[in-house]
Scaffold this motif. Structure first.
Motif, PDB file in Angstrom:
ATOM      1  N   ALA A 112     -21.123  40.284  -7.316  1.00  0.00           N
ATOM      2  CA  ALA A 112     -22.203  39.677  -7.758  1.00  0.00           C
ATOM      3  C   ALA A 112     -22.120  39.329  -9.340  1.00  0.00           C
ATOM      4  CB  ALA A 112     -23.501  40.499  -7.942  1.00  0.00           C
ATOM      5  N   LEU A 113     -21.434  39.913 -10.229  1.00  0.00           N
ATOM      6  CA  LEU A 113     -21.126  39.842 -11.718  1.00  0.00           C
ATOM      7  C   LEU A 113     -20.220  38.468 -11.503  1.00  0.00           C
ATOM      8  CD1 LEU A 113     -20.695  43.125 -13.126  1.00  0.00           C
ATOM      9  CD2 LEU A 113     -22.653  41.499 -13.674  1.00  0.00           C
ATOM     10  N   ASN A 114     -19.283  38.359 -10.659  1.00  0.00           N
ATOM     11  CA  ASN A 114     -18.463  37.212 -10.570  1.00  0.00           C
ATOM     12  C   ASN A 114     -19.354  35.930  -9.999  1.00  0.00           C
ATOM     13  OD1 ASN A 114     -16.607  35.219  -8.536  1.00  0.00           O
ATOM     14  ND2 ASN A 114     -15.495  36.081 -10.611  1.00  0.00           N
ATOM     15  N   THR A 125     -15.332  29.345  -4.436  1.00  0.00           N
ATOM     16  CA  THR A 125     -15.832  30.459  -3.577  1.00  0.00           C
ATOM     17  C   THR A 125     -16.438  31.722  -4.489  1.00  0.00           C
ATOM     18  OG1 THR A 125     -13.901  31.417  -3.319  1.00  0.00           O
ATOM     19  CG2 THR A 125     -14.566  29.984  -1.424  1.00  0.00           C
ATOM     20  N   PRO A 126     -17.181  31.570  -5.405  1.00  0.00           N
ATOM     21  CA  PRO A 126     -17.687  32.474  -6.495  1.00  0.00           C
ATOM     22  C   PRO A 126     -18.239  33.804  -5.538  1.00  0.00           C
ATOM     23  CG  PRO A 126     -19.180  30.720  -6.269  1.00  0.00           C
ATOM     24  CD  PRO A 126     -18.086  30.182  -5.693  1.00  0.00           C
ATOM     25  N   GLY A 127     -18.040  34.959  -6.123  1.00  0.00           N
ATOM     26  CA  GLY A 127     -18.648  36.064  -5.688  1.00  0.00           C
ATOM     27  C   GLY A 127     -17.725  36.714  -4.210  1.00  0.00           C
ATOM     28  N   THR A 128     -16.719  35.964  -3.965  1.00  0.00           N
ATOM     29  CA  THR A 128     -15.981  36.454  -2.706  1.00  0.00           C
ATOM     30  C   THR A 128     -14.692  36.641  -3.030  1.00  0.00           C
ATOM     31  OG1 THR A 128     -15.693  34.192  -1.903  1.00  0.00           O
ATOM     32  CG2 THR A 128     -17.803  35.354  -1.229  1.00  0.00           C
ATOM     33  N   ALA A 129     -13.845  37.491  -2.431  1.00  0.00           N
ATOM     34  CA  ALA A 129     -12.556  37.879  -2.549  1.00  0.00           C
ATOM     35  C   ALA A 129     -11.724  36.344  -2.257  1.00  0.00           C
ATOM     36  CB  ALA A 129     -12.148  38.948  -1.670  1.00  0.00           C
ATOM     37  N   GLU A 152      -4.703  39.937   1.311  1.00  0.00           N
ATOM     38  CA  GLU A 152      -4.937  40.877   2.168  1.00  0.00           C
ATOM     39  C   GLU A 152      -5.099  42.516   1.843  1.00  0.00           C
ATOM     40  OE1 GLU A 152      -1.842  40.519   5.257  1.00  0.00           O
ATOM     41  OE2 GLU A 152      -2.830  38.733   6.331  1.00  0.00           O
ATOM     42  N   GLN A 153      -4.431  42.806   0.423  1.00  0.00           N
ATOM     43  CA  GLN A 153      -4.481  43.997  -0.157  1.00  0.00           C
ATOM     44  C   GLN A 153      -5.822  44.028  -0.845  1.00  0.00           C
ATOM     45  OE1 GLN A 153      -0.363  43.449  -1.522  1.00  0.00           O
ATOM     46  NE2 GLN A 153      -0.549  46.005  -1.868  1.00  0.00           N
ATOM     47  N   VAL A 154      -6.288  42.778  -1.300  1.00  0.00           N
ATOM     48  CA  VAL A 154      -7.451  42.751  -2.223  1.00  0.00           C
ATOM     49  C   VAL A 154      -8.648  43.868  -1.842  1.00  0.00           C
ATOM     50  CG1 VAL A 154      -9.161  41.294  -3.455  1.00  0.00           C
ATOM     51  CG2 VAL A 154      -6.601  40.595  -3.374  1.00  0.00           C
ATOM     52  N   PRO A 190      -8.814  39.551  -8.265  1.00  0.00           N
ATOM     53  CA  PRO A 190      -9.415  39.418  -6.736  1.00  0.00           C
ATOM     54  C   PRO A 190     -10.190  38.055  -6.526  1.00  0.00           C
ATOM     55  CG  PRO A 190     -10.882  40.902  -8.054  1.00  0.00           C
ATOM     56  CD  PRO A 190      -9.593  40.550  -8.850  1.00  0.00           C
ATOM     57  N   TRP A 191     -10.681  37.237  -7.325  1.00  0.00           N
ATOM     58  CA  TRP A 191     -11.184  36.074  -7.245  1.00  0.00           C
ATOM     59  C   TRP A 191     -10.363  34.727  -7.727  1.00  0.00           C
ATOM     60  CZ3 TRP A 191     -13.538  40.042 -10.143  1.00  0.00           C
ATOM     61  CH2 TRP A 191     -14.282  41.059  -9.548  1.00  0.00           C
TER      62      TRP A 191
END
Length: 378
Positions: A112-114, A125-129, A152-154, A190-191
């Motif tokens: 959410a902060l991202n 794709t903000p807010g998703t890995a 895949e590790q994220v 992660p983003w």
């Protein structure tokens, strides 16, 4: 994840000095002063400026304060203004979370902060890995300086980080835990965008939750965005990362870098707080002798700490009508305190001769900050 390192004796001494300065700061802030709110706003603006400048989004402190108060900036482009507004929204929420009675870290909060920061970049794709690999490049050469772990590790790494934030190394000093939260998040990357800003913001949140002081007074984002420190920041990250996800590597050099930044920023903030009281009282004395209204001191203090003031900000700070604010500023200009520039929405007030004299006198008194590690090693 990267492990929290054991501190050496010199690190413990630096940490003790930081904690002493922060305790003193917290004690001084416990008593309310007229200038506290203006200083908080200035510190938040400088933190926003520092963190965004690291990513190449440059805006003046004055324009950032305008964005924070809902006004259009005078110089900053619309694209950069969106970055500033997004980051400000995230930091504002972090300030709220720092005081929340019920709180728990989770991956949803980080996403959410991202999204708050980069939600205006729908293509990222903000807010998703991130859905694939990610590479950090040297902006000057294009060389890849860091490759994040496989996408895949994220999710698993984020879950591990969240578990650690809630339960790991709780006996470690807050400054060290915050530094490790910062490092692990930026290493996971992660983003698709906003990883650096998110990691610095997470560090501020960890400190805020531990009640060091309010986020504006505990953040080192301003210091990280200052001159050569930004280069040192990248070097400190790269020294441990070694180009790829390597969680077995020692992180002591990184923690030392962060402790040094905290020490230097704590010195700077302490001086600003002491200076604020001295300047405010001086301005009250000078304006009172000229028969100016006491409320005008807030306008003059704003010009003391920055390059300019706009009517709307002064009007909001003092709860005035547009006519009252405009009249006060005209009187300050006529008395030699302010110098008006521009017209209508672009109008602003810069220091006049009286204020320029005071700013110069305080600038002459400035002394270099003390590097704690050099002082202890000498």
């Amino acid at each position: 994840m990267y492990a929290t390192p054991a501190l050496d004796a010199v690190d413990e001494k630096v940490l003790a000095e930081i904690e002493e300065m922060r305790r003193d700061l917290k004690y001084r802030l416990a008593e309310a002063h007229r200038w506290d709110g203006l200083l908080r706003r200035q510190l938040q603006a400088r933190a926003i400026q520092g963190s965004n400048s690291i990513e190449g989004y440059h805006a003046s402190v004055e324009d950032i304060e305008s964005i924070m108060s809902g006004e259009d900036p005078l110089e900053t482009s619309a694209a950069v203004a969106r970055e500033i507004a997004g980051y400000r929204q995230a930091l504002t929420y972090i300030g709220t979370l720092s005081q929340a009675c019920a709180f728990h870290y989770d991956a949803g909060l980080l996403h959410a902060l991202n999204f708050m920061m980069i939600g205006h970049h729908a293509d990222k794709t903000p807010g998703t890995a991130r859905p694939g690999g990610i590479y950090v490049r040297n902006s000057a050469t294009g060389e890849v300086v860091y490759e994040g772990p496989d996408h895949e590790q994220v999710p698993g790494l984020l879950a591990e980080l969240v578990e650690w934030l809630n339960e790991g190394d709780l006996d470690a000093p807050s400054y060290v835990r915050a530094a490790m939260a910062h490092f692990n998040l930026v290493a996971i990357h992660p983003w698709r965008d906003g990883n650096g800003r998110m990691s610095r913001a997470l560090q501020t949140l960890v400190l805020g939750r531990d009640q060091i002081t309010t986020p504006e007074f505990s953040s080192i984002e301003e210091w990280l965005g200052t001159g050569e420190t930004t280069l040192e920041y990248y070097q400190a990250l790269r020294m441990v990362q070694n180009g790829q996800w390597s969680p077995h590597r020692d992180t002591l050099s990184w923690v030392r870098f962060v402790l040094r930044c905290h020490h230097m920023q704590a010195q700077r903030v302490g001086r600003r707080l002491a200076e604020a009281g001295e300047v405010w009282l001086l301005l009250e004395e000078r304006t009172g002798a000229q028969g100016l209204h006491p409320r005008t001191v807030s306008a003059l203090y704003q010009v003391f700490v920055s390059r300019r003031l706009r009517r709307g900000m002064y009007q909001a700070d003092e709860g005035l009508s547009q006519g009252q604010a405009a009249r006060d500023l005209r009187e300050l200009a006529a008395a030699g305190w302010l110098q008006p520039y521009g017209e209508t929405k672009g109008r602003f007030y810069a220091p006049g001769p009286n204020m320029t004299e005071i700013k110069a006198a305080f600038a002459e008194r400035a002394r270099p900050l003390r590097d704690p590690y050099r002082a202890l090693e000498s």
